[in-house]
Motif scaffolding. Sequence first.
Motif, PDB file in Angstrom:
ATOM      1  N   PRO A  98      42.155  36.034  34.817  1.00 16.70           N
ATOM      2  CA  PRO A  98      42.166  35.185  33.617  1.00 16.70           C
ATOM      3  C   PRO A  98      41.464  33.839  33.852  1.00 16.70           C
ATOM      4  CG  PRO A  98      44.357  35.345  34.583  1.00 16.70           C
ATOM      5  CD  PRO A  98      43.474  36.240  35.397  1.00 16.70           C
ATOM      6  N   ASN A  99      41.216  33.513  35.087  1.00 13.05           N
ATOM      7  CA  ASN A  99      40.595  32.232  35.408  1.00 13.05           C
ATOM      8  C   ASN A  99      39.071  32.319  35.466  1.00 13.05           C
ATOM      9  OD1 ASN A  99      40.754  29.457  36.191  1.00 13.05           O
ATOM     10  ND2 ASN A  99      40.363  30.092  38.297  1.00 13.05           N
ATOM     11  N   CYS A 100      38.545  33.335  36.154  1.00 14.68           N
ATOM     12  CA  CYS A 100      37.088  33.400  36.339  1.00 14.68           C
ATOM     13  C   CYS A 100      36.483  34.721  35.855  1.00 14.68           C
ATOM     14  CB  CYS A 100      36.740  33.162  37.804  1.00 14.68           C
ATOM     15  SG  CYS A 100      37.162  34.550  38.877  1.00 14.68           S
ATOM     16  N   ASN A 101      37.329  35.595  35.276  1.00 15.88           N
ATOM     17  CA  ASN A 101      36.850  36.887  34.759  1.00 15.88           C
ATOM     18  C   ASN A 101      36.352  37.868  35.808  1.00 15.88           C
ATOM     19  OD1 ASN A 101      37.498  36.824  32.057  1.00 15.88           O
ATOM     20  ND2 ASN A 101      35.707  35.583  31.553  1.00 15.88           N
ATOM     21  N   SER A 102      36.612  37.604  37.058  1.00 19.26           N
ATOM     22  CA  SER A 102      36.218  38.532  38.114  1.00 19.26           C
ATOM     23  C   SER A 102      37.111  39.771  38.070  1.00 19.26           C
ATOM     24  CB  SER A 102      36.368  37.825  39.462  1.00 19.26           C
ATOM     25  OG  SER A 102      36.349  38.766  40.503  1.00 19.26           O
ATOM     26  N   MET A 103      36.559  40.876  38.532  1.00 20.81           N
ATOM     27  CA  MET A 103      37.385  42.083  38.653  1.00 20.81           C
ATOM     28  C   MET A 103      37.770  42.317  40.106  1.00 20.81           C
ATOM     29  SD  MET A 103      35.644  44.782  36.024  1.00 20.81           S
ATOM     30  CE  MET A 103      36.959  45.991  36.037  1.00 20.81           C
ATOM     31  N   ASN A 104      37.435  41.373  40.926  1.00 22.62           N
ATOM     32  CA  ASN A 104      37.682  41.482  42.364  1.00 22.62           C
ATOM     33  C   ASN A 104      39.120  41.034  42.672  1.00 22.62           C
ATOM     34  OD1 ASN A 104      37.129  41.912  45.027  1.00 22.62           O
ATOM     35  ND2 ASN A 104      35.744  40.173  45.270  1.00 22.62           N
ATOM     36  N   LEU A 105      40.063  41.851  42.236  1.00 21.02           N
ATOM     37  CA  LEU A 105      41.463  41.457  42.331  1.00 21.02           C
ATOM     38  C   LEU A 105      42.221  42.326  43.329  1.00 21.02           C
ATOM     39  CD1 LEU A 105      42.205  41.289  38.502  1.00 21.02           C
ATOM     40  CD2 LEU A 105      41.721  39.346  39.959  1.00 21.02           C
ATOM     41  N   LYS A 106      43.189  41.699  43.929  1.00 21.21           N
ATOM     42  CA  LYS A 106      44.097  42.444  44.792  1.00 21.21           C
ATOM     43  C   LYS A 106      45.470  42.395  44.126  1.00 21.21           C
ATOM     44  CE  LYS A 106      46.015  41.812  49.132  1.00 21.21           C
ATOM     45  NZ  LYS A 106      46.276  40.686  49.979  1.00 21.21           N
ATOM     46  N   PHE A 107      46.149  43.524  44.063  1.00 28.29           N
ATOM     47  CA  PHE A 107      47.430  43.539  43.359  1.00 28.29           C
ATOM     48  C   PHE A 107      48.610  43.496  44.318  1.00 28.29           C
ATOM     49  CE2 PHE A 107      44.406  45.247  40.398  1.00 28.29           C
ATOM     50  CZ  PHE A 107      44.678  44.456  39.301  1.00 28.29           C
TER      51      PHE A 107
END
Length: 124
Positions: A98-107
Amino acid sequence: MHELSYATSMLDTIINAVKEQEKDGKKIKKVSEINLEVGELTFINIEQLKFAFEVIAEGTICENAKINVQFIKPLAVCKDCGYEGNVKAEDEFEIYCPNCNSMNLKFKGGKEFNIKNIVVEFDE
Ligand SMILES: [Zn+2]
């Protein structure tokens, strides 16, 4: 069907738990309620899960058990900007920071499927 495999594992787990409890000599008449914790990232359709469970639980101790679901919001860490917190998960393959629109997320959370507890009725 995704939901059927969850329903099957739920039923197996509960039946084993019931057998375990009955080792004390008490007889369980029925399982009346099942409380679940479900992470939103599992994308389980609860109506389908309930329906699948109803079908496979027929004739077992879990027949007609009420299923209550508590949802767990996904918690993600963004590998690009360092954001840590809840994210919206509308689609399995499109979850953005939600901050930078990256999809590079770790859950860190959101994929849970836990049976929190069950409510049973004992034979008198
Ligand atoms: Zn980010």
